[in-house]
Write a protein that holds these residues in place. Sequence first.
Motif, mmCIF file in Angstrom:
data_model
loop_
_atom_site.group_PDB
_atom_site.id
_atom_site.type_symbol
_atom_site.label_atom_id
_atom_site.label_comp_id
_atom_site.label_asym_id
_atom_site.label_seq_id
_atom_site.Cartn_x
_atom_site.Cartn_y
_atom_site.Cartn_z
ATOM 1 N N LEU B 22 0.848 -1.194 0.000
ATOM 2 C CA LEU B 22 0.000 0.000 0.000
ATOM 3 C C LEU B 22 0.884 1.244 0.000
ATOM 4 O O LEU B 22 2.028 1.205 0.439
ATOM 5 C CB LEU B 22 -0.892 0.036 1.243
ATOM 6 C CG LEU B 22 -1.989 -1.014 1.349
ATOM 7 C CD1 LEU B 22 -2.727 -0.857 2.651
ATOM 8 C CD2 LEU B 22 -2.933 -0.917 0.190
ATOM 9 N N GLY B 23 0.313 2.331 -0.480
ATOM 10 C CA GLY B 23 1.043 3.601 -0.435
ATOM 11 C C GLY B 23 2.255 3.651 -1.328
ATOM 12 O O GLY B 23 3.215 4.379 -1.081
ATOM 13 N N MET B 69 -16.580 8.242 3.092
ATOM 14 C CA MET B 69 -16.622 9.675 2.802
ATOM 15 C C MET B 69 -16.167 10.477 4.027
ATOM 16 O O MET B 69 -15.355 11.385 3.923
ATOM 17 C CB MET B 69 -18.069 10.016 2.443
ATOM 18 C CG MET B 69 -18.234 11.273 1.672
ATOM 19 S SD MET B 69 -17.328 11.214 0.152
ATOM 20 C CE MET B 69 -16.440 12.742 0.260
ATOM 21 N N THR B 72 -12.468 10.089 4.564
ATOM 22 C CA THR B 72 -11.704 10.881 3.602
ATOM 23 C C THR B 72 -11.681 12.350 3.995
ATOM 24 O O THR B 72 -10.654 13.011 3.910
ATOM 25 C CB THR B 72 -12.306 10.737 2.196
ATOM 26 O OG1 THR B 72 -12.569 9.369 1.959
ATOM 27 C CG2 THR B 72 -11.364 11.254 1.146
ATOM 28 N N LEU B 73 -12.824 12.852 4.457
ATOM 29 C CA LEU B 73 -12.866 14.269 4.827
ATOM 30 C C LEU B 73 -11.979 14.547 6.035
ATOM 31 O O LEU B 73 -11.281 15.559 6.078
ATOM 32 C CB LEU B 73 -14.306 14.705 5.133
ATOM 33 C CG LEU B 73 -15.199 14.800 3.901
ATOM 34 C CD1 LEU B 73 -16.563 15.313 4.278
ATOM 35 C CD2 LEU B 73 -14.562 15.713 2.872
ATOM 36 N N ALA B 76 -8.492 14.523 4.775
ATOM 37 C CA ALA B 76 -8.217 15.711 3.968
ATOM 38 C C ALA B 76 -7.971 16.937 4.847
ATOM 39 O O ALA B 76 -7.094 17.747 4.550
ATOM 40 C CB ALA B 76 -9.363 15.968 3.001
ATOM 41 N N SER B 77 -8.712 17.039 5.964
ATOM 42 C CA SER B 77 -8.503 18.209 6.829
ATOM 43 C C SER B 77 -7.084 18.226 7.380
ATOM 44 O O SER B 77 -6.429 19.268 7.407
ATOM 45 C CB SER B 77 -9.482 18.227 7.997
ATOM 46 O OG SER B 77 -10.669 17.615 7.647
ATOM 47 N N ILE B 80 -4.580 19.231 4.758
ATOM 48 C CA ILE B 80 -4.559 20.683 4.529
ATOM 49 C C ILE B 80 -3.660 21.356 5.564
ATOM 50 O O ILE B 80 -2.888 22.259 5.247
ATOM 51 C CB ILE B 80 -5.986 21.264 4.573
ATOM 52 C CG1 ILE B 80 -6.744 20.808 3.335
ATOM 53 C CG2 ILE B 80 -5.955 22.776 4.634
ATOM 54 C CD1 ILE B 80 -8.149 21.314 3.255
ATOM 55 N N ASP B 83 -0.136 20.792 4.468
ATOM 56 C CA ASP B 83 0.171 21.584 3.281
ATOM 57 C C ASP B 83 0.380 23.050 3.634
ATOM 58 O O ASP B 83 1.357 23.673 3.210
ATOM 59 C CB ASP B 83 -0.972 21.419 2.279
ATOM 60 C CG ASP B 83 -0.688 22.150 0.986
ATOM 61 O OD1 ASP B 83 0.412 21.931 0.447
ATOM 62 O OD2 ASP B 83 -1.537 22.919 0.531
ATOM 63 N N VAL B 101 2.013 16.278 -1.725
ATOM 64 C CA VAL B 101 1.500 16.551 -0.375
ATOM 65 C C VAL B 101 -0.012 16.338 -0.359
ATOM 66 O O VAL B 101 -0.556 15.635 0.489
ATOM 67 C CB VAL B 101 1.849 17.988 0.072
ATOM 68 C CG1 VAL B 101 1.307 18.249 1.451
ATOM 69 C CG2 VAL B 101 3.333 18.214 0.047
ATOM 70 N N GLY B 102 -0.682 16.925 -1.349
ATOM 71 C CA GLY B 102 -2.131 16.764 -1.433
ATOM 72 C C GLY B 102 -2.512 15.311 -1.626
ATOM 73 O O GLY B 102 -3.553 14.865 -1.157
ATOM 74 N N LEU B 103 -1.653 14.587 -2.285
ATOM 75 C CA LEU B 103 -1.975 13.195 -2.584
ATOM 76 C C LEU B 103 -1.844 12.282 -1.369
ATOM 77 O O LEU B 103 -2.144 11.102 -1.461
ATOM 78 C CB LEU B 103 -1.107 12.682 -3.726
ATOM 79 C CG LEU B 103 -1.520 13.274 -5.069
ATOM 80 C CD1 LEU B 103 -0.522 12.966 -6.142
ATOM 81 C CD2 LEU B 103 -2.882 12.750 -5.473
ATOM 82 N N ILE B 105 -3.832 12.423 0.857
ATOM 83 C CA ILE B 105 -5.246 12.082 1.077
ATOM 84 C C ILE B 105 -5.565 10.711 0.513
ATOM 85 O O ILE B 105 -6.228 9.893 1.137
ATOM 86 C CB ILE B 105 -6.171 13.110 0.395
ATOM 87 C CG1 ILE B 105 -5.930 14.498 0.958
ATOM 88 C CG2 ILE B 105 -7.632 12.722 0.549
ATOM 89 C CD1 ILE B 105 -6.702 15.557 0.210
ATOM 90 N N THR B 106 -5.090 10.461 -0.721
ATOM 91 C CA THR B 106 -5.434 9.196 -1.353
ATOM 92 C C THR B 106 -4.355 8.142 -1.128
ATOM 93 O O THR B 106 -4.362 7.109 -1.780
ATOM 94 C CB THR B 106 -5.653 9.383 -2.856
ATOM 95 O OG1 THR B 106 -4.605 10.197 -3.355
ATOM 96 C CG2 THR B 106 -6.979 10.023 -3.138
ATOM 97 N N CYS B 108 -3.044 5.056 0.117
ATOM 98 C CA CYS B 108 -3.877 3.930 0.568
ATOM 99 C C CYS B 108 -3.533 3.488 1.991
ATOM 100 O O CYS B 108 -4.363 2.877 2.653
ATOM 101 C CB CYS B 108 -3.768 2.735 -0.354
ATOM 102 S SG CYS B 108 -3.195 3.071 -1.974
#
Lengths: 195, 201
Positions: B22-23, B69, B72-73, B76-77, B80, B83, B101-103, B105-106, B108
């Motif tokens: 993963l990842g 969902m 994920t949120l 994502a917080s 951020i 970042d 950096v943003g990635l 979030i996804t 795995c």
Amino acid sequence: MEISPFVIFLAAIFTSNILLTNFLGMCSFLSVSREVESSLGLGMAVFFVMTFTTAINYIIYNLILVPLNIVYLQYIIFIIVIAAFVQLIEMLIERFSPVLYYTLGIFLPLITVNCAILGASLFMIIRQYNFLQSVLYGAGSGLGWLLAILALAGIRQRVRYNYVPTGLQGAGLSLIITGIMALGFIGFSGVVVIQ
Amino acid sequence: MTKKEIFLSSAFTENSVWKQILGICSALAVTNLMSNSMVMGLGVIFTLALSGFTISLLREYIPKRIRMMVQTLIIASYVIVVDLFLRAFYPDMSEALGPYVGLIITNCIIMGRAEAFAGKNRPVDSLIDGIGAGFGYTLVLLLISTVRELFGFGSLLGREILGDWWTRWSIMVMAPSAFFMLAILIWIIEGPLQRKKLNKG
């Protein structure tokens, strides 16, 4: 400098393939590439979702986030757009085409967490593409991803019954095949250049 | 399980990269320089630990149907936060890592730990599990980036090591070598383990 959208489209498929040079979408790439049919299904789904989400995200980013000065929320907004879009598509396909739903449907939930989709949206912002460039970049990246996973699935089907050192079986071998594929794709690098 | 066992198991015996594959995306992308890998690793440890903690705190209240969902949120917080921190204090590093950096979030690993551990265990245990998994991930990044930076640039952490006589292996800086290095790492670690299992069975 203004790059022609068509050049971006070609470059996204070959020279800056989102998987082979930016390493995005590796998780599902490695786990789903056992058979050609399922790879094709996932690849098509990625292509489809990526084309539309880059377009939607471009519009939202430039019409909502930038004027309101809340660009730092882009990650959350993008991921919500992607998840909502995937959910919507899943419902639509289930309603109108059950056949397609059985071939594509199982892959759709996987796509929300496919980093290639989010990555395409982020790259389009960082590289400051305009709308047409963004859409073709998304479509090209999707096609490039489809091409890469199909190629890997084809090769893996052929080497399945061959002798492979114990520790390399599974992921190790796939990574080496991908590395050789990436080497091959470097050969395209003289054709078109972006970035 | 004690806290120490949780840490050791998520960092080594159940290591997300070489055991669960993963990842991989970011493990390949940021490993051309050691400094990039280190910052990325710290970002992932931070996100893993705190998102695990938060998801575990809320696990009774999150409806099952929309839990992906919500997770994920939450993730994502925290991304951020990472970042904005990098942009404010280390703009060069933020530029070098770009979209990766943003990635996070996804990545795995984070989703995987949230599903496999934080959704079922107590907050403090999840925090430790997150730190352990992040530590194991950072270790892999550092191992790969050491080799790639040494052979590709002749330096370690930006410092000249090998000098002028060394011909730089430019392939080490390019994408394919990342795939090869990770495959070799998995081979070295998993090979003996799997052979042992075969001999026993």
